[in-house]
Write an enzyme that holds these catalytic residues in place. Structure first.
Site, short mmCIF file in Angstrom:
data_model
loop_
_atom_site.label_atom_id
_atom_site.label_comp_id
_atom_site.label_asym_id
_atom_site.label_seq_id
_atom_site.Cartn_x
_atom_site.Cartn_y
_atom_site.Cartn_z
N GLY A 211 0.79 -1.24 0.00
CA GLY A 211 0.00 0.00 0.00
C GLY A 211 0.81 1.28 0.00
CD GLU A 430 -9.88 3.46 26.95
OE1 GLU A 430 -8.79 3.98 26.65
OE2 GLU A 430 -10.14 2.27 26.70
P1 ADP Z 1 1.49 -1.28 -3.42
O1 ADP Z 1 1.64 -1.74 -4.81
O2 ADP Z 1 2.73 -0.69 -2.82
O3 ADP Z 1 0.90 -2.30 -2.50
P2 ADP Z 1 -0.32 0.55 -4.64
O4 ADP Z 1 0.62 1.24 -5.54
O5 ADP Z 1 -1.18 -0.48 -5.25
O6 ADP Z 1 0.44 -0.07 -3.40
O7 ADP Z 1 -1.18 1.66 -3.91
C1 ADP Z 1 -2.55 1.51 -3.71
C2 ADP Z 1 -3.24 2.85 -3.77
O8 ADP Z 1 -2.88 3.67 -2.67
C3 ADP Z 1 -2.86 3.66 -4.98
O9 ADP Z 1 -3.69 3.36 -6.05
C4 ADP Z 1 -3.02 5.08 -4.52
O10 ADP Z 1 -4.36 5.49 -4.63
C5 ADP Z 1 -2.70 5.01 -3.06
N1 ADP Z 1 -1.30 5.38 -2.82
C6 ADP Z 1 -0.36 4.59 -2.29
N2 ADP Z 1 0.80 5.23 -2.15
C7 ADP Z 1 0.62 6.47 -2.63
C8 ADP Z 1 1.46 7.62 -2.76
N3 ADP Z 1 2.74 7.59 -2.39
N4 ADP Z 1 0.93 8.74 -3.30
C9 ADP Z 1 -0.36 8.76 -3.67
N5 ADP Z 1 -1.20 7.73 -3.57
C10 ADP Z 1 -0.74 6.58 -3.05
ZN ZN Z 2 -6.60 -0.19 27.52
#
Ligand code: ADP
Ligand code: ZN
Ligand code: MG
Length: 612
Positions: A211, A430
């Protein structure tokens, strides 16, 4: 073959589809043939037509008279028929018409019409079989070609001419972008590099947690360079039929070289690139695929402008051969974004969303340490959804804050009714966390305390926010973190003198932190700076593996326990000393259900000053 089941299941499924298609075609074509069959007319009409000389040809069969009129009906030559009745005059009339109007007549042999009938019924079936063959045959090949033949061109390769993504869409990964810019430049003007004799890297490996934008970055490279983008996922290579994976690799490189300059992107390369040694079960298929990949990478000529990018979140398991110079010799780390990165990512994603003026994205970024790009994109979207739900035309700060909490703790569950006694217990728990955090010196300030239950299981929580991004944590800070984690349970003890199940998550986290102090960070006197655990899967949460004897493991447990006990006692001491504070704030929390950080700190300060 292994995994035959799947094949059979598919076969049955497609057989059913096929049968359905055949039936539909038969029904449709029967309808059609009925339509082109003859139209019925009355005998009297037939005689009338004959008398007027409108008939060109008459065929007599056993029970029908088939009539072909001279005139076209609706622009087409139609055939009419009528039933045969015993008309003795018919032959006379026929010869009369024949001489008068040149009407032809004769008989149709019965055999002929039978064979025609068969033909008419056969045609739709043949058509159906033909169509079915085409469909079924294709599917069959797709599933089975690995077994039957080393099928060609069955690789599911996604080629995009324009990815539509540029570096602008990727925020907070400046270092990664920098290393990739060179590749973009190379794809633009390969001659410039080859003239000097520079060899460009054939491949770069994007490494980082899920991600963080690895796939996105690869697309952006293609987008920036304006070259085709071939992408395939590692798992797509690994099929259950031998030979397929290797064939796909071959296809992929063949196609790519035709389209050079271009980018080949292999996502989740760990699915094929797993280290080959120490693998007892042995996966021949994967090994073949990997070997093919290795040899293709050696074989192709990078001066043509083919660059291979691959992404993985488990670099440590990749085969060494993949990483040697001349293959994926470049590593681009795509790590979790820092505060600035998170702000930028939030900005990128809020571009298409209508935001209210007062929205402060940096405070949202502050409250999401450790979040990756995908999380942040999700937060913006959740906020937008919430705005719509509340009939607002734009997203306000509150939407974003709630979205953060939804991502962290799940949706609010206001319908979960806590009994007053439980509510009281949660509130003290909490406030216990919060108060310990407030009264210790090396802790992050409290941002929010709430006892509104959430769908992800928490009955309440205390949110602390770091004032600035931290990359190093000291021993004192870690001890105090553990103390805060144990503060919840400590408050229950101090107030009620009983304990509940509500602290299980705190205990788990506290123990993990304490254990890491001993085994990973060398923070115990007993073991000094000895490494007792190594972390595998660094980018996937990091599971630790002990590398010490059983006796040592027992001592580790002792040391961990020592830390926990120390922190637990400290938390109890703090809360006992400030019991008045604890009671008053807990009462307030029960009344209001949520306290924000400054409200809380004000109360603490007032109460403490009042005490003195
Ligand atoms: P990975 O391949 O590293 O698991 P992805 O490239 O598939 O992650 O990212 C998933 C989504 O998260 C992207 O389509 C985008 O919308 C968002 N995202 C992740 N990293 C970024 C970033 N550095 N800038 C902008 N959007 C991002
Ligand atoms: Zn706790
Ligand atoms: Mg990805």
């Amino acid at each position: 073959m292994f995994n035959n089941k799947k094949f059979d299941g598919n076969k049955i499924k497609y057989a059913i589809y096929y049968t359905l298609i055949v039936l539909i075609v038969i029904v449709l074509s029967n309808d059609y043939i009925k339509n082109i069959k003859t139209d019925y007319i009355k005998y009297s009409k037939f005689i009338e037509m004959g008398n007027q000389g409108k008939i060109e040809d008459i065929k007599l069969s056993k029970d029908k008279i088939i009539i072909i009129p001279k005139e076209k009906i609706e622009g087409k030559k139609r055939t009419l028929y009528t039933e045969k009745i015993s008309d003795e005059q018919l032959l006379v009339k026929l010869s009369e018409w024949s001489s008068k109007y040149n009407t032809q007549y004769g008989a149709v042999s019965q055999e002929n019409s039978v064979s025609k009938n068969i033909l008419i019924n056969l045609i739709p079936i043949l058509i159906a079989i033909f169509i079915g063959r085409m469909l079924f045959g294709k599917i069959n090949k797709k599933i089975g070609s690995g077994v039957m033949s080393f099928g060609k061109n069955t690789a599911k390769i996604y080629a995009e001419n324009e990815t539509g993504v540029t570096f602008k869409d990727v925020a907070g990964q400046e270092e990664a972008k920098e290393s990739l810019i060179e590749i973009v430049d190379f794809l633009h003007k390969p001659e410039r590099y080859t003239e000097i004799g520079a060899k460009l890297p054939k491949g770069a490996l994007l490494v980082g947690p899920p991600g963080t934008g690895k796939t996105l970055l690869a697309k952006a490279v293609a987008g920036e360079a304006g070259v085709p983008f071939f992408s395939i996922s590692g798992s797509a290579f690994v099929e259950m039929f031998v030979g397929m994976g290797a064939a796909r690799v071959r296809d992929l490189f063949e196609q790519a070289q035709e389209k050079a300059p271009c980018i080949i992107f292999i996502d989740e390369i760990d699915a094929i690139g797993k280290s080959r040694d120490g693998n007892i079960s042995g996966n021949d298929e994967r090994e073949q695929t990997l070997n093919q990949l290795l040899s293709e990478m050696d074989g192709f000529d990078s001066s043509k402008g083919v660059v291979i990018l691959a992404a993985t979140n488990r670099p440590e398991i990749l085969d060494k051969a993949l990483l040697r110079p001349g293959r994926f010799d470049r590593r681009v780390i795509v790590d979790r974004p820092d505060l600035k990165g998170r702000i930028d990512i939030l900005k990128v994603h809020s571009k298409g969303v209508r935001m209210s003026e007062g929205v402060d994205l940096s405070s949202i970024a502050k409250s999401t340490p450790g979040a990756v790009g995908a999380d942040l994109a999700n937060i913006i979207n959740e906020a937008a959804l919430r705005a719509v739900k509340n009939n607002r035309k734009e997203v306000i700060q509150e939407d974003l804050e709630e979205a953060v909490e939804v991502i962290i703790a799940g949706k609010e569950k206001r319908d979960r009714i806590l009994s007053p006694k439980e509510k009281k217990s949660v509130a003290f728990h909490e406030v216990g966390h919060a108060l310990v955090a407030a009264l210790l010196t090396h802790t992050d300030p409290v941002h929010k305390i709430t006892i509104v239950p959430r769908t992800m299981g928490s009955l309440g929580y205390t949110m602390q926010l770091p004032t600035s991004e931290k990359y190093l944590i000291t021993k004192e800070e870690m001890i105090e973190q553990i103390t805060v984690m144990l503060g919840g349970r400590a408050a229950e003890e101090v107030k009620f003198n009983t304990i509940s199940t509500g602290a299980s998550n705190d205990i788990e986290r506290a123990t993990e932190t304490a254990r890491n102090m001993v085994t990973v960070y060398g923070m115990s006197e007993r073991f000094d700076m000895m490494a007792l655990e190594s972390i595998s899967n660094k980018y996937l949460g990091g599971k630790s593996v002990q590398n010490c004897s059983i006796q040592t493991a027992a001592i580790i447990d002792e040391e961990t326990l020592k830390i926990i006990k120390y922190c637990h006692k400290k938390a109890i001491d703090i809360l006992k000393e400030n019991k008045n504070c604890l009671e008053k704030i807990a009462e307030k929390l029960i009344e209001k259900e949520t306290l924000m950080g400054d409200e809380f700190i004000n109360m603490v300060n007032e109460l403490k000053n009042g005490n003195n």
